[in-house]
Motif scaffolding. Structure first.
Motif, mmCIF file in Angstrom:
data_model
loop_
_atom_site.group_PDB
_atom_site.id
_atom_site.type_symbol
_atom_site.label_atom_id
_atom_site.label_comp_id
_atom_site.label_asym_id
_atom_site.label_seq_id
_atom_site.Cartn_x
_atom_site.Cartn_y
_atom_site.Cartn_z
ATOM 1 N N PRO A 1 -11.152 5.059 -6.224
ATOM 2 C CA PRO A 1 -12.052 4.292 -5.348
ATOM 3 C C PRO A 1 -13.296 3.793 -6.082
ATOM 4 C CG PRO A 1 -12.058 6.634 -4.741
ATOM 5 C CD PRO A 1 -10.978 6.446 -5.762
ATOM 6 N N MET A 2 -13.703 4.532 -7.134
ATOM 7 C CA MET A 2 -14.897 4.119 -7.893
ATOM 8 C C MET A 2 -14.630 2.818 -8.661
ATOM 9 S SD MET A 2 -16.659 6.495 -6.935
ATOM 10 C CE MET A 2 -16.364 8.047 -6.147
ATOM 11 N N LEU A 3 -13.385 2.669 -9.175
ATOM 12 C CA LEU A 3 -13.046 1.437 -9.893
ATOM 13 C C LEU A 3 -13.149 0.249 -8.954
ATOM 14 C CD1 LEU A 3 -9.955 2.618 -11.970
ATOM 15 C CD2 LEU A 3 -12.303 2.257 -12.761
ATOM 16 N N SER A 4 -12.685 0.456 -7.732
ATOM 17 C CA SER A 4 -12.769 -0.615 -6.745
ATOM 18 C C SER A 4 -14.238 -0.946 -6.452
ATOM 19 C CB SER A 4 -12.031 -0.151 -5.488
ATOM 20 O OG SER A 4 -12.189 -1.054 -4.468
ATOM 21 N N MET A 5 -15.064 0.085 -6.346
ATOM 22 C CA MET A 5 -16.488 -0.137 -6.063
ATOM 23 C C MET A 5 -17.155 -0.904 -7.208
ATOM 24 S SD MET A 5 -17.643 3.465 -4.315
ATOM 25 C CE MET A 5 -16.769 4.138 -2.898
ATOM 26 N N VAL A 6 -16.834 -0.512 -8.443
ATOM 27 C CA VAL A 6 -17.436 -1.194 -9.599
ATOM 28 C C VAL A 6 -17.029 -2.669 -9.603
ATOM 29 C CG1 VAL A 6 -17.428 -1.341 -12.127
ATOM 30 C CG2 VAL A 6 -17.603 0.883 -11.025
ATOM 31 N N LEU B 1 8.281 10.273 4.076
ATOM 32 C CA LEU B 1 6.980 10.854 3.713
ATOM 33 C C LEU B 1 5.900 9.807 3.914
ATOM 34 C CD1 LEU B 1 7.247 12.702 0.270
ATOM 35 C CD2 LEU B 1 7.073 13.713 2.543
ATOM 36 N N THR B 2 4.744 10.232 4.368
ATOM 37 C CA THR B 2 3.603 9.315 4.483
ATOM 38 C C THR B 2 2.531 9.772 3.501
ATOM 39 O OG1 THR B 2 4.116 9.138 6.825
ATOM 40 C CG2 THR B 2 1.996 8.267 6.139
ATOM 41 N N ARG B 3 2.042 8.842 2.684
ATOM 42 C CA ARG B 3 0.999 9.196 1.711
ATOM 43 C C ARG B 3 -0.049 8.086 1.639
ATOM 44 N NH1 ARG B 3 3.053 13.343 2.103
ATOM 45 N NH2 ARG B 3 3.882 14.784 0.548
ATOM 46 N N CYS B 4 -1.292 8.482 1.314
ATOM 47 C CA CYS B 4 -2.385 7.513 1.181
ATOM 48 C C CYS B 4 -2.735 7.338 -0.298
ATOM 49 C CB CYS B 4 -3.635 8.026 1.891
ATOM 50 S SG CYS B 4 -3.362 8.426 3.621
ATOM 51 N N TYR B 5 -3.028 6.111 -0.706
ATOM 52 C CA TYR B 5 -3.491 5.852 -2.079
ATOM 53 C C TYR B 5 -4.643 4.853 -2.026
ATOM 54 C CZ TYR B 5 0.490 8.528 -3.599
ATOM 55 O OH TYR B 5 1.378 9.567 -3.779
ATOM 56 N N TYR C 1 -8.359 2.922 1.415
ATOM 57 C CA TYR C 1 -7.032 3.257 0.890
ATOM 58 C C TYR C 1 -5.934 2.570 1.699
ATOM 59 C CZ TYR C 1 -7.234 6.433 4.875
ATOM 60 O OH TYR C 1 -7.377 6.938 6.145
ATOM 61 N N LEU C 2 -4.725 2.547 1.116
ATOM 62 C CA LEU C 2 -3.525 2.085 1.823
ATOM 63 C C LEU C 2 -2.685 3.305 2.196
ATOM 64 C CD1 LEU C 2 -2.355 -0.851 -0.508
ATOM 65 C CD2 LEU C 2 -3.674 -1.030 1.614
ATOM 66 N N PRO D 1 -5.522 -1.610 4.885
ATOM 67 C CA PRO D 1 -6.602 -0.804 4.307
ATOM 68 C C PRO D 1 -7.409 -0.116 5.395
ATOM 69 C CG PRO D 1 -6.544 -2.965 3.279
ATOM 70 C CD PRO D 1 -5.557 -2.998 4.401
ATOM 71 N N ALA D 2 -7.758 1.141 5.141
ATOM 72 C CA ALA D 2 -8.492 1.926 6.143
ATOM 73 C C ALA D 2 -9.380 2.926 5.417
ATOM 74 C CB ALA D 2 -7.511 2.656 7.053
ATOM 75 N N GLY D 3 -10.235 3.583 6.183
ATOM 76 C CA GLY D 3 -11.048 4.672 5.637
ATOM 77 C C GLY D 3 -12.531 4.435 5.793
ATOM 78 N N HIS D 4 -13.225 5.525 6.096
ATOM 79 C CA HIS D 4 -14.683 5.450 6.274
ATOM 80 C C HIS D 4 -15.442 5.639 4.968
ATOM 81 C CE1 HIS D 4 -13.626 6.778 10.546
ATOM 82 N NE2 HIS D 4 -13.952 5.506 10.566
#
Ligand code: FAD
Ligand code: FES
Length: 428
Positions: A199-204, A121-125, A104-105, A175-178
């Protein structure tokens, strides 16, 4: 020996031969079944290049801190009109580092307030597309105000939908995240519900480019068909790739599935559906969706015999999914993180606020505890992703149930995902 005795002997000999033959057949069959079962339980099939044996990939160079991005496109993604994708190119024009599908960003936003001024505000997408050298894509669902409540609608998501336009500038962390897909060729099952599909769309997409032969199953859960995003895109992939298996799981019983896509099923994503459709193989399962979905499917997969190492999940906020292996989860590599041995009656000191309070064992984390005692704290994701709640520890130690995505600086902790492991003094 009489002729009757002779017949009995012959029948006995035939039966003995038959039972020996059956016993050998059964034993061989059992050996085969047991090998297959152990393969699935322990993931030891050498034909797949598994996660456990895959060499660690070096991460490409990313930037540190905030980088300015310009919105180059925005696209409304579903007929419900509540998911919008934003394409982002770096203002400096330099090529972008790639990312791992599922990451995510993090955005630093300045939201205009009614009374004037702005609120940070800080948000992740999550990144919702495959890697492109010139731009990233995120897809954001508008969060409405909860029914029968005085709480306002989601601030960041509505800001994106209503105020972020072509040319808008945004501050973005790399980009970050485990939670990301492994690069082995083991078959995968992707379970995404609601906006958890991103995240699934990115994986596909990443699989299509880098591993087009990999077996991928996607189960996408929505309440109504109008909520689906990327429907045509996913159907086109399913038409052209025999190894991509697609199911839209529509839970609203009022929906008419007789017309249209052949990929639709009634009902939520459920373990019975997975058991009915998936052949016996050592799949990796990736899950993202609302907490109730994770809380039901993760234990159900464990009960089915899927090893912990093959179940990967992410919630877009605080979630209380407890894995059977939770006790083995690693704590972050900071001097302040210690094993789970705390005295639950520890005194917590909020130094700047001048408050001293006893820790309440029922409290989920130090962020909730601070808020309960009216100590002002910054927060964003409330799940260890964004770093907003990072706080300096003056003395004492904390513990984490699982290592957070955001690495807290030495001498600090992430209040939203830790609890005290000793008497604690915090710089708040
Ligand atoms: C790793 C990660 C990836 C993510 N990826 C995506 C993604 O791809 N797409 C996406 O759309 N989202 C994603 N999210 C979620 C996203 O970060 C935001 O949480 C989401 O957009 C809501 O933020 P908001 O500011 O709009 O809502 P907020 O203002 O934070 O409000 C959230 C909810 O709380 C309610 N609320 C407001 N005030 C109170 C109060 N005082 N008490 C109780 N309730 C209150 C609001 O009405 C609203 O329903 C992701 C989150 C994480 C952690
Ligand atoms: S609120 Fe995001 S890390 Fe704690």
């Amino acid at each position: 020996m009489t002729s009757w005795q002779l017949v009995l002997w012959m029948v006995g000999a035939v039966l003995l031969q038959l039972s020996v033959y059956l016993a050998i057949g059964f034993w061989r069959h059992w050996q085969h079944y047991d090998a297959l079962r152990r393969t699935v339980i322990e993931g030891g099939l050498p034909a797949y290049h598994t996660l456990d044996s895959a060499p660690a990939e070096p991460m490409p160079a990313a930037w540190s801190g905030w980088r300015t991005f310009k919105v180059t496109d925005r696209v409304l993604e579903n007929t419900a009109g509540d998911i919008c994708s934003f394409h982002l190119a770096p203002q400096d024009g330099q090529a972008l580092p790639t990312f791992r599908p599922g990451q995510y960003l993090t955005f630093q936003l300045l939201i205009p307030m009614e009374k004037g001024g702005t609120e940070p505000l800080t948000r992740c997408y999550s990144l919702s597309d495959g890697p492109h050298p010139e731009s990233y894509r995120v897809s954001i669902k508008r969060v409405p105000a909860p029914a029968n409540s005085k709480h306002p609608a989601g601030r960041a998501s509505n800001f994106f939908h209503d105020q972020v336009q072509l040319g808008s500038l945004l501050q973005v962390r790399a980009p970050a995240g485990h939670f990301h897909m492994d690069r082995s060729d083991a078959p995968v099952v992707l379970l995404g519900a609601g906006i958890g599909i991103t995240p699934m769309l990115s994986m596909v997409q990443c699989c299509l480019v880098a591993q087009p032969g990999r077996e991928v199953w996607l189960f996408y859960g929505v309440r109504q068909i109008r909520e689906l995003m990327a429907q045509a895109e996913l159907e086109a992939i399913a038409h052209t790739h025999a190894n991509f298996h697609l199911y839209f799981c529509v839970s609203d019983v009022g929906e008419d599935l007789a017309q249209g896509s052949t990929y639709r099923r009634h009902g939520r994503i459920h373990i019975d559906l997975l058991r009915a459709l998936l052949p016996l193989k050592p799949y990796h399962f990736y899950l993202c969706g609302p907490t109730p979905m994770l809380e039901s499917l993760v234990p159900a997969l464990e009960d089915w015999g899927v090893p912990d190492a093959r179940i990967h999940f992410e919630a877009f906020g605080p979630a209380s999914v407890k894995r059977r292996s939770a006790g083995r989860a690693a704590a972050p590599n900071t001097s302040a993180a210690v094993a789970d041995t705390a005295d639950t009656a520890d005194i917590i000191t909020f130094a700047k606020s001048g408050k001293q309070v006893s820790w309440q064992p029922g409290c989920a984390n130090l962020l909730e505890f601070a808020e309960t005692h009216q100590v002002a704290v910054n927060s964003g994701c409330r799940s260890g992703n964004c770093g907003s709640c990072q706080t300096t520890i003056r003395s004492g130690q904390v513990r984490y149930r699982e290592a957070p995505d955001f690495d807290p600086e030495p001498g600090t902790c992430l209040l939203c995902v830790c609890t005290p492991a000793s008497p604690l003094a915090l710089e708040l």
